[in-house]
Design a protein around this motif. Structure first.
Motif, short mmCIF file in Angstrom:
data_model
loop_
_atom_site.label_atom_id
_atom_site.label_comp_id
_atom_site.label_asym_id
_atom_site.label_seq_id
_atom_site.Cartn_x
_atom_site.Cartn_y
_atom_site.Cartn_z
N ILE A 98 0.84 -1.20 0.00
CA ILE A 98 0.00 0.00 0.00
C ILE A 98 0.87 1.25 0.00
O ILE A 98 1.83 1.36 0.77
N ILE A 100 0.31 5.44 0.17
CA ILE A 100 -0.64 6.53 0.39
C ILE A 100 -0.11 7.77 -0.32
O ILE A 100 0.97 8.26 0.02
N GLU A 104 -3.40 12.99 -0.97
CA GLU A 104 -4.47 12.47 -0.12
C GLU A 104 -4.22 12.82 1.35
O GLU A 104 -5.14 13.15 2.09
N LEU A 118 -7.93 8.28 6.53
CA LEU A 118 -6.91 7.51 5.82
C LEU A 118 -6.70 6.14 6.46
O LEU A 118 -6.49 5.14 5.77
N LYS A 121 -9.62 4.08 5.36
CA LYS A 121 -9.63 3.80 3.91
C LYS A 121 -8.60 2.74 3.53
O LYS A 121 -8.91 1.81 2.76
N TYR A 122 -7.39 2.86 4.04
CA TYR A 122 -6.32 1.95 3.63
C TYR A 122 -6.11 0.79 4.61
O TYR A 122 -5.33 -0.12 4.32
N VAL A 124 -4.64 0.75 7.54
CA VAL A 124 -3.29 0.75 8.10
C VAL A 124 -3.31 1.44 9.46
O VAL A 124 -4.31 2.06 9.85
#
Length: 361
Positions: A98, A100, A104, A118, A121-122, A124
């Protein structure tokens, strides 16, 4: 032996294909029997950024091995993580982990003043988001504080205290961020302190100076001033300081007069030369370039007194030489200061001299 080919025989596609799987154009140089530097120059003139293509090739080769994060990939290709990400975005190289994007992170901080979107969304941790922010040179805490200030100002806060309460920051930090980012406040800036510090309050009540108060709490003078102003004590402290200064001046003047009176009492006991020398010593100098030497003054008036007692006449030059002065001008000034005249005194000449020296107009 193969025939030597022309440089124009090398196509742009062939250069790109070579760089896709190799980190050098040496194979083309061997194939066409052309020096490598000439091929590099030809590639640049063809609009091919050789160093970028080589870096992209290095990344592709590194990705054939197992790399689990951006740090291990950047270590493998010996490049900065931010440069690796930029090249991957430019050449559309897919990464097995991943990433980022920078925009963003900035957009999320500016809109939400938080990293939670964030993280959701990811999928993490917050440390991973902060790691990518550091790669891009983004200081998360500073950006969040700046975003909070901008958001609060856009919401229509009307005072400095309201702004401090909204963003939960001190007035100094807000002032620092506003100046650094050219943000104009819609109201007058004032220092706001949320808590009171008893030590400073006690010292301010005693009308101590700013540096002394600061020394007690390891603050600068300006910091103390900001605290007093922010807590509303500055005007009262300032008035107390002025009163204390006036009292100090009066005490010093009284002490000086007492000391001066006592010094003249002791000087009279020693004799007239000592008293005259003391008077000249304590009187402001007419010529600041000359040093005040009490023992010279005393010696000069002793010579003058002795000459009067012996009914002798001594020139100014002789008195200056015997008393240790460089010239007769200083001797003339000292005598006139205590109301004495030179032994060889000429009224008309003295008037001309005083006009020439600027003492009389």
């Amino acid at each position: 032996m193969s025939e030597k080919k022309a440089l124009s025989d090398i196509t742009r596609e062939e250069i790109l294909e070579t760089l896709k799987y190799s980190t050098t154009l040496r194979s083309l140089a061997s194939k066409y029997r052309i020096p490598l530097r000439i091929i590099d120059d030809y590639a640049y003139r063809s609009g091919i950024m050789v160093h970028k293509e080589i870096n992209a090739s290095r990344i592709r080769r590194a990705l054939r091995r197992k790399v689990r994060c951006i740090k291990s990939l950047s270590d493998a290709v010996k490049m900065k993580p931010s440069n690796v990400i930029d090249i991957c975005e430019e050449y559309k190289i897919e990464l097995p982990f991943i990433v980022i994007p920078k925009h963003e992170i900035l957009n999320t901080i500016q809109k939400k003043t938080s990293l939670e979107p964030l993280i959701d969304k990811y999928g993490v941790s917050v440390n991973k988001v902060i790691e990518y922010a550091r790669i891009y040179g983004i200081t998360v805490n500073k950006e969040i504080k700046l975003a909070k200030i901008k958001k609060a100002l856009n919401s229509g806060v009307t005072s400095m205290r309201e702004l401090c309460d909204t963003v939960e920051l001190s007035s100094e930090i807000i002032d620092k961020y506003c100046k650094k980012n050219n943000i104009e406040l819609p109201f007058e800036f004032e220092y706001i302190f949320r808590g009171r510090i008893p030590v400073i309050d006690r010292l301010a009540a005693k009308a101590l100076s700013g540096p002394k108060i600061g020394a007690a709490v390891n603050w600068s003078r300006e910091r103390v001033r900001q605290y007093l102003k922010g807590t509303g004590q500055h005007e009262a402290w300032k008035k107390k300081r002025e009163e204390k200064k006036r009292e100090t001046v009066q005490v010093r003047e009284h002490f000086y007069l007492l000391m001066r009176s006592r010094m003249f009492q002791l000087a009279r006991k020693e004799g007239w030369p000592t008293e005259a020398a003391l008077y000249c010593y304590l009187t402001p100098r007419m010529d600041k370039r000359k040093l005040r030497k009490f023992h010279k003054y005393k010696k000069l008036f002793s010579i003058y007194e002795q000459a009067l007692l012996n009914n002798e006449k001594i020139t100014l030059e002789e008195m200056a030489k015997n008393a240790g002065f460089k010239g007769s001008v200083a001797v003339r000034l000292l005598l006139s200061r205590v109301g004495l005249k030179p032994f060889y005194y000429n009224e008309e000449k003295n008037i001309k001299w005083r006009i020439a020296m600027g003492y009389d107009k």
